[in-house]
Design a protein around this motif. Structure first.
Motif, PDB file in Angstrom:
ATOM      1  N   ASN A 101       0.960  -1.145   0.014  1.00  0.00           N
ATOM      2  CA  ASN A 101      -0.050   0.079   0.037  1.00  0.00           C
ATOM      3  C   ASN A 101       0.852   1.291  -0.026  1.00  0.00           C
ATOM      4  N   ILE A 103       0.621   5.823   1.087  1.00  0.00           N
ATOM      5  CA  ILE A 103      -0.312   7.104   1.481  1.00  0.00           C
ATOM      6  C   ILE A 103      -0.295   8.035   0.488  1.00  0.00           C
ATOM      7  N   ARG A 128      -3.987   4.697   0.613  1.00  0.00           N
ATOM      8  CA  ARG A 128      -4.602   5.161   1.755  1.00  0.00           C
ATOM      9  C   ARG A 128      -4.645   6.601   1.763  1.00  0.00           C
ATOM     10  N   VAL A 130      -5.073  10.715   2.836  1.00  0.00           N
ATOM     11  CA  VAL A 130      -4.945  11.310   4.211  1.00  0.00           C
ATOM     12  C   VAL A 130      -5.210  12.808   3.921  1.00  0.00           C
ATOM     13  N   GLU A 138      -2.275  10.581  13.335  1.00  0.00           N
ATOM     14  CA  GLU A 138      -3.347  10.038  12.749  1.00  0.00           C
ATOM     15  C   GLU A 138      -2.885   9.518  11.478  1.00  0.00           C
ATOM     16  N   LYS A 142      -1.820   5.156   9.688  1.00  0.00           N
ATOM     17  CA  LYS A 142      -2.272   4.424   8.279  1.00  0.00           C
ATOM     18  C   LYS A 142      -0.901   3.933   7.856  1.00  0.00           C
ATOM     19  N   ASP A 144       1.733   0.924   7.506  1.00  0.00           N
ATOM     20  CA  ASP A 144       2.347  -0.290   8.451  1.00  0.00           C
ATOM     21  C   ASP A 144       3.355  -0.727   7.528  1.00  0.00           C
ATOM     22  N   THR A 147       3.456  -0.542   3.832  1.00  0.00           N
ATOM     23  CA  THR A 147       3.617   0.769   2.991  1.00  0.00           C
ATOM     24  C   THR A 147       4.899   1.207   2.478  1.00  0.00           C
TER      25      THR A 147
END
Ligand SMILES: *Cc1c(COP(=O)(O)O)cnc(C)c1O
Length: 426
Positions: A101, A103, A128, A130, A138, A142, A144, A147
């Motif tokens: 994944n 961000i 993901r 943001v 926060e 997201k 991990d 990522t």
């Protein structure tokens, strides 16, 4: 990297003719190259010799333009591709596989949102999103072990949100992942993300870099700074590539050149989203005047934004370089010489009033394009962002009444007069 100032680089970098060679960058209109012996071809295929094999992978005209853009951004290398979309796609595929994944800031170009949220999703790569108002904690929640990168846009098209490059670079690096920045709207004339910690830059060269709305193109630029070698997240950089009989990119080309070499010899080879020589030549003409044009785009846009700000029929104006704008502080930090020629605004009376204004414009044309020499306008909610849901529209910072006004390099009085007569029709 040369030590020249950015406006000198725009004109001079990349192509250095030898004695008696053409003064202007030649268009090498050839898919193929001739060699004197078989062994040399073998060395090229083994990536042991420098040179061109086939124009899907590299071409002398493109190589000069790539060297110019790398120099302008302050990177170690660049690769042109056939569109900005291809640049974003390849920049991510180069270091991300199915099951992993990444961000992304939510306020980015609508086409990039589709690419991330739909097409990459189908390939098993999860985005993901943001938002700028999220705290570090926060956002970190997201991230991990799967990522692989963080993505954002210097000045978001069309939301005109300024990306806090330093903050997100620190956050990404804390988690051992690179920051990729789409620097299309700012261009390296106004902002060089590598100076603020970004690792990779992508552009749609279709916009200001070409500047005349003539050729679709994209580019990926590598800072050479990310430590692939010291990370266990990127085996594709540090382990043998079977499609190249075992080449290890960080070993054979060094840590600094691994990313930009791999994206070319593996992904451009396999996916073939190549720019041709003529578009590269045209792009280079645009680059030569980029610094001059950006200065004019910025001063014109600021004049138009100030005019609109004081107009009784205008509900709101967004332009990061306008004092009082919510993005003003960030723009002063990252874009002190101006942020681009694009402003957005809403007319009092909402979506219908904004559309009526646009239909009344004479000098400014309605086009599905942005960031070229001619002033133009677009209503994203009924065009570029039509495929987005209301939720995605709001997340991308696109209100239904938003007019994206791309201020060109005409005389600012003529642009303002056109808006004046159109506002009288509202
Ligand atoms: C236009 C644009 C793209 C896509 O580029 P194309 O050249 O149209 O494929 C990507 N990012 C931004 C910020 C853009 O404005």
């Amino acid at each position: 990297m040369s030590s020249y100032k950015i406006d000198t680089k725009c004109v001079q970098s990349g192509y250095e003719p030898a004695n008696g060679e053409p003064r202007v960058l030649p268009i090498v209109q050839s898919t193929t190259y001739k060699y004197s012996d078989v062994d040399h071809v073998g060395d090229l295929f083994d990536l042991k010799a420098d040179g061109h094999m086939y124009s899907r992978i590299s071409n002398p005209t493109l190589a000069c333009v790539e060297a110019k853009i790398a120099d302008m951004e302050g990177g170690v290398g660049a690769m042109l591709v056939s569109s900005g979309q291809s640049a974003s796609l390849l920049s991510i595929l180069n270091i991300t596989s199915a099951g992993q994944n990444f961000i992304s800031m939510s306020s980015i170009y609508g086409g990039t949102i589709n690419l991330f949220a739909v097409t990459l999703q189908r390939l098993g790569i999860e985005v993901r999103f943001v938002t700028p108002d999220m705290t570090d904690e926060e956002i970190e929640a997201k991230i991990d072990e799967n990522t692989r990168l963080f993505f954002g846009e210097t000045v978001a098209n069309p939301a005109l949100v300024v990306f806090d490059i330093e903050r997100y670079a620190n956050l990404a690096h804390k988690h051992g992942i690179p920051l990729i920045v789409d620097n299309t709207f700012a261009t390296p004339v106004l902002c060089r993300p590598f100076e603020h910690g970004a690792d990779i830059v992508v552009h749609s060269t279709t916009k200001y870099m070409d500047g005349h709305a003539t050729v679709v193109g994209g580019v990926i630029v590598d800072s050479g700074k990310f430590d692939w070698e010291g990370s266990d997240k990127y085996p594709e950089m540090n382990e043998p590539d079977e499609s190249y009989h075992g080449v290890i990119y960080t070993k054979q080309f060094g840590n600094a050149m691994a990313y930009i070499t791999k994206v070319r010899v593996q992904l451009l080879r396999d996916l073939g989203c190549t720019m041709a020589a003529l578009p590269a030549f045209i792009l280079n003409l645009g680059l030569e005047t980029l610094a001059v044009r950006m200065e004019k785009h910025c001063s014109n846009a600021l004049a138009v934004a100030k005019y609109l700000q004081n107009h009784p029929k205008i509900d709101w104006v967004s332009y990061p370089s306008l004092p009082g704008d919510s993005q003003y502080e960030l723009a002063q930090k990252y874009l002190p010489d101006g942020c681009c020629g694009v402003i957005s605004f809403g007319v009092k009376g909402g979506r219908e009033a904004s559309v009526r204004l646009m239909d009344s414009l004479k000098l400014a044309a309605i086009v599905v394009h942005v960031a070229d020499a001619r002033t133009s306008a677009l209503h994203p909610a009924s065009a570029t962002h039509r495929q987005l849901t209301d939720e995605q529209l709001i997340a991308a910072g696109v209100r239904p009444e938003l007019v994206r006004f791309s201020v060109g390099i005409e005389n600012p009085a003529d642009i303002i007069a056109d808006l004046e007569q159109a506002l009288e029709q509202v």
